[in-house]
Design a protein around this motif. Structure first.
Motif, PDB file in Angstrom:
ATOM      1  N   ILE A  21      52.000  -6.823  59.509  1.00 36.36           N
ATOM      2  CA  ILE A  21      51.538  -5.829  60.483  1.00 36.36           C
ATOM      3  C   ILE A  21      52.726  -5.138  61.150  1.00 36.36           C
ATOM      4  O   ILE A  21      52.741  -3.917  61.311  1.00 36.36           O
ATOM      5  CB  ILE A  21      50.604  -6.485  61.532  1.00 36.36           C
ATOM      6  CG1 ILE A  21      49.289  -6.887  60.873  1.00 36.36           C
ATOM      7  CG2 ILE A  21      50.358  -5.555  62.710  1.00 36.36           C
ATOM      8  CD1 ILE A  21      48.388  -7.733  61.755  1.00 36.36           C
ATOM      9  N   ALA A  22      53.728  -5.911  61.527  1.00 36.59           N
ATOM     10  CA  ALA A  22      54.922  -5.329  62.152  1.00 36.59           C
ATOM     11  C   ALA A  22      55.651  -4.399  61.187  1.00 36.59           C
ATOM     12  O   ALA A  22      56.071  -3.291  61.566  1.00 36.59           O
ATOM     13  CB  ALA A  22      55.857  -6.431  62.632  1.00 36.59           C
ATOM     14  N   ALA A  23      55.798  -4.794  59.932  1.00 36.13           N
ATOM     15  CA  ALA A  23      56.484  -3.964  58.946  1.00 36.13           C
ATOM     16  C   ALA A  23      55.717  -2.664  58.695  1.00 36.13           C
ATOM     17  O   ALA A  23      56.311  -1.577  58.633  1.00 36.13           O
ATOM     18  CB  ALA A  23      56.658  -4.737  57.641  1.00 36.13           C
ATOM     19  N   THR A  24      54.398  -2.741  58.572  1.00 38.98           N
ATOM     20  CA  THR A  24      53.573  -1.546  58.370  1.00 38.98           C
ATOM     21  C   THR A  24      53.682  -0.605  59.559  1.00 38.98           C
ATOM     22  O   THR A  24      53.786   0.613  59.402  1.00 38.98           O
ATOM     23  CB  THR A  24      52.105  -1.952  58.129  1.00 38.98           C
ATOM     24  OG1 THR A  24      52.046  -2.836  57.007  1.00 38.98           O
ATOM     25  CG2 THR A  24      51.241  -0.744  57.875  1.00 38.98           C
ATOM     26  N   SER A  25      53.662  -1.146  60.759  1.00 34.65           N
ATOM     27  CA  SER A  25      53.795  -0.319  61.963  1.00 34.65           C
ATOM     28  C   SER A  25      55.144   0.381  62.020  1.00 34.65           C
ATOM     29  O   SER A  25      55.227   1.566  62.352  1.00 34.65           O
ATOM     30  CB  SER A  25      53.619  -1.183  63.215  1.00 34.65           C
ATOM     31  OG  SER A  25      52.344  -1.763  63.240  1.00 34.65           O
ATOM     32  N   LEU A  26      56.210  -0.340  61.711  1.00 35.76           N
ATOM     33  CA  LEU A  26      57.548   0.262  61.721  1.00 35.76           C
ATOM     34  C   LEU A  26      57.681   1.360  60.665  1.00 35.76           C
ATOM     35  O   LEU A  26      58.276   2.405  60.920  1.00 35.76           O
ATOM     36  CB  LEU A  26      58.616  -0.810  61.511  1.00 35.76           C
ATOM     37  CG  LEU A  26      58.853  -1.744  62.691  1.00 35.76           C
ATOM     38  CD1 LEU A  26      59.802  -2.870  62.291  1.00 35.76           C
ATOM     39  CD2 LEU A  26      59.404  -0.975  63.872  1.00 35.76           C
ATOM     40  N   ILE A  27      57.134   1.153  59.491  1.00 36.40           N
ATOM     41  CA  ILE A  27      57.191   2.167  58.434  1.00 36.40           C
ATOM     42  C   ILE A  27      56.406   3.399  58.855  1.00 36.40           C
ATOM     43  O   ILE A  27      56.875   4.535  58.701  1.00 36.40           O
ATOM     44  CB  ILE A  27      56.660   1.596  57.099  1.00 36.40           C
ATOM     45  CG1 ILE A  27      57.652   0.571  56.548  1.00 36.40           C
ATOM     46  CG2 ILE A  27      56.429   2.705  56.082  1.00 36.40           C
ATOM     47  CD1 ILE A  27      57.123  -0.236  55.366  1.00 36.40           C
ATOM     48  N   GLY A  28      55.221   3.211  59.395  1.00 35.13           N
ATOM     49  CA  GLY A  28      54.415   4.339  59.868  1.00 35.13           C
ATOM     50  C   GLY A  28      55.115   5.117  60.958  1.00 35.13           C
ATOM     51  O   GLY A  28      55.116   6.354  60.964  1.00 35.13           O
ATOM     52  N   TYR A  29      55.742   4.422  61.907  1.00 42.03           N
ATOM     53  CA  TYR A  29      56.473   5.083  62.979  1.00 42.03           C
ATOM     54  C   TYR A  29      57.664   5.866  62.441  1.00 42.03           C
ATOM     55  O   TYR A  29      57.929   6.982  62.864  1.00 42.03           O
ATOM     56  CB  TYR A  29      56.949   4.054  64.011  1.00 42.03           C
ATOM     57  CG  TYR A  29      57.722   4.660  65.144  1.00 42.03           C
ATOM     58  CD1 TYR A  29      57.077   5.376  66.136  1.00 42.03           C
ATOM     59  CD2 TYR A  29      59.105   4.528  65.210  1.00 42.03           C
ATOM     60  CE1 TYR A  29      57.782   5.951  67.177  1.00 42.03           C
ATOM     61  CE2 TYR A  29      59.822   5.093  66.243  1.00 42.03           C
ATOM     62  CZ  TYR A  29      59.160   5.812  67.224  1.00 42.03           C
ATOM     63  OH  TYR A  29      59.864   6.388  68.243  1.00 42.03           O
ATOM     64  N   ALA A  30      58.368   5.304  61.479  1.00 46.49           N
ATOM     65  CA  ALA A  30      59.546   5.978  60.909  1.00 46.49           C
ATOM     66  C   ALA A  30      59.154   7.224  60.121  1.00 46.49           C
ATOM     67  O   ALA A  30      59.895   8.204  60.097  1.00 46.49           O
ATOM     68  CB  ALA A  30      60.317   5.011  60.014  1.00 46.49           C
ATOM     69  N   LEU A  31      58.006   7.207  59.487  1.00 47.07           N
ATOM     70  CA  LEU A  31      57.585   8.332  58.653  1.00 47.07           C
ATOM     71  C   LEU A  31      56.872   9.437  59.419  1.00 47.07           C
ATOM     72  O   LEU A  31      56.698  10.531  58.889  1.00 47.07           O
ATOM     73  CB  LEU A  31      56.675   7.841  57.524  1.00 47.07           C
ATOM     74  CG  LEU A  31      57.342   7.003  56.450  1.00 47.07           C
ATOM     75  CD1 LEU A  31      56.307   6.533  55.437  1.00 47.07           C
ATOM     76  CD2 LEU A  31      58.431   7.792  55.751  1.00 47.07           C
ATOM     77  N   GLN A  32      56.452   9.198  60.639  1.00 45.29           N
ATOM     78  CA  GLN A  32      55.636  10.186  61.330  1.00 45.29           C
ATOM     79  C   GLN A  32      56.363  11.518  61.537  1.00 45.29           C
ATOM     80  O   GLN A  32      55.724  12.560  61.524  1.00 45.29           O
ATOM     81  CB  GLN A  32      55.096   9.643  62.644  1.00 45.29           C
ATOM     82  CG  GLN A  32      55.998   9.785  63.840  1.00 45.29           C
ATOM     83  CD  GLN A  32      55.406   9.142  65.063  1.00 45.29           C
ATOM     84  OE1 GLN A  32      54.854   8.068  64.998  1.00 45.29           O
ATOM     85  NE2 GLN A  32      55.524   9.787  66.183  1.00 45.29           N
ATOM     86  N   ASP A  33      57.658  11.533  61.702  1.00 44.98           N
ATOM     87  CA  ASP A  33      58.387  12.786  61.859  1.00 44.98           C
ATOM     88  C   ASP A  33      58.638  13.474  60.526  1.00 44.98           C
ATOM     89  O   ASP A  33      58.915  14.661  60.489  1.00 44.98           O
ATOM     90  CB  ASP A  33      59.735  12.549  62.562  1.00 44.98           C
ATOM     91  CG  ASP A  33      59.550  12.242  64.031  1.00 44.98           C
ATOM     92  OD1 ASP A  33      58.492  12.606  64.583  1.00 44.98           O
ATOM     93  OD2 ASP A  33      60.458  11.637  64.624  1.00 44.98           O
ATOM     94  N   GLY A  34      58.545  12.745  59.434  1.00 48.52           N
ATOM     95  CA  GLY A  34      58.831  13.316  58.130  1.00 48.52           C
ATOM     96  C   GLY A  34      57.622  13.900  57.428  1.00 48.52           C
ATOM     97  O   GLY A  34      57.740  14.485  56.362  1.00 48.52           O
TER      98      GLY A  34
END
Length: 147
Positions: A21-34
């Motif tokens: 869950i933590a890894a998925t959240s971090l990936i989603g947060y990192a990609l939101q600007d891209g």
């Protein structure tokens, strides 16, 4: 003894689920600007996006709309045959950028003007981005290129 193994197994599974869950959240947060959504000029005029939203717009550079300003600022309009959106861009345009040609720009729609931060132009005489072709076909103005 048996309950200790069972308890350890449950702990491992719980830690694994939390880590996923933590890894998925971090990936989603990192990609939101891209992530930049594509919109045609008709879609922009029907439902203007928020000034803070970065998106891509594409269509044909309207004939007679290209105006080079002071310095590197350029103004032009982009159309899909159904609507026209004014665009400003500060920077160096691609060599193949010209009127009546396909383009895709990335930027924000602020006060009725699309302020582009990046402009992409076709790379040969027949290329047009798929999103632009689809939008032009939807408007009924797309013409197949001559071979």
């Amino acid at each position: 003894m048996k309950s200790l193994k069972k308890q350890r197994r449950i702990q491992v599974i719980a830690v694994t689920v939390v880590a996923l869950i933590a890894a998925t959240s971090l990936i989603g947060y990192a990609l939101q600007d891209g992530i930049n959504f594509f919109r045609s000029p008709s879609q922009v005029m029907e439902e203007p996006p928020a000034a803070s939203e970065v998106f891509r717009i594409g269509g044909l550079v309207e004939d007679g709309s290209l105006v080079r300003g002071d310095g590197e600022t350029v103004r032009f309009s982009v159309t899909d045959g159904g609507a026209i959106v004014p665009v400003t861009f500060t920077g160096v345009l691609p060599d193949l950028f010209e009127e009546n040609q396909g383009m895709v720009g990335t930027g924000r729609y602020i006060n009725g003007v699309f302020e582009a931060t990046e402009i992409l132009a076709k790379h040969d005489e027949t290329y047009m981005p798929k999103e632009v072709v689809d939008a032009l076909k939807e408007q009924g103005v797309y013409q197949e290129p001559d071979s």
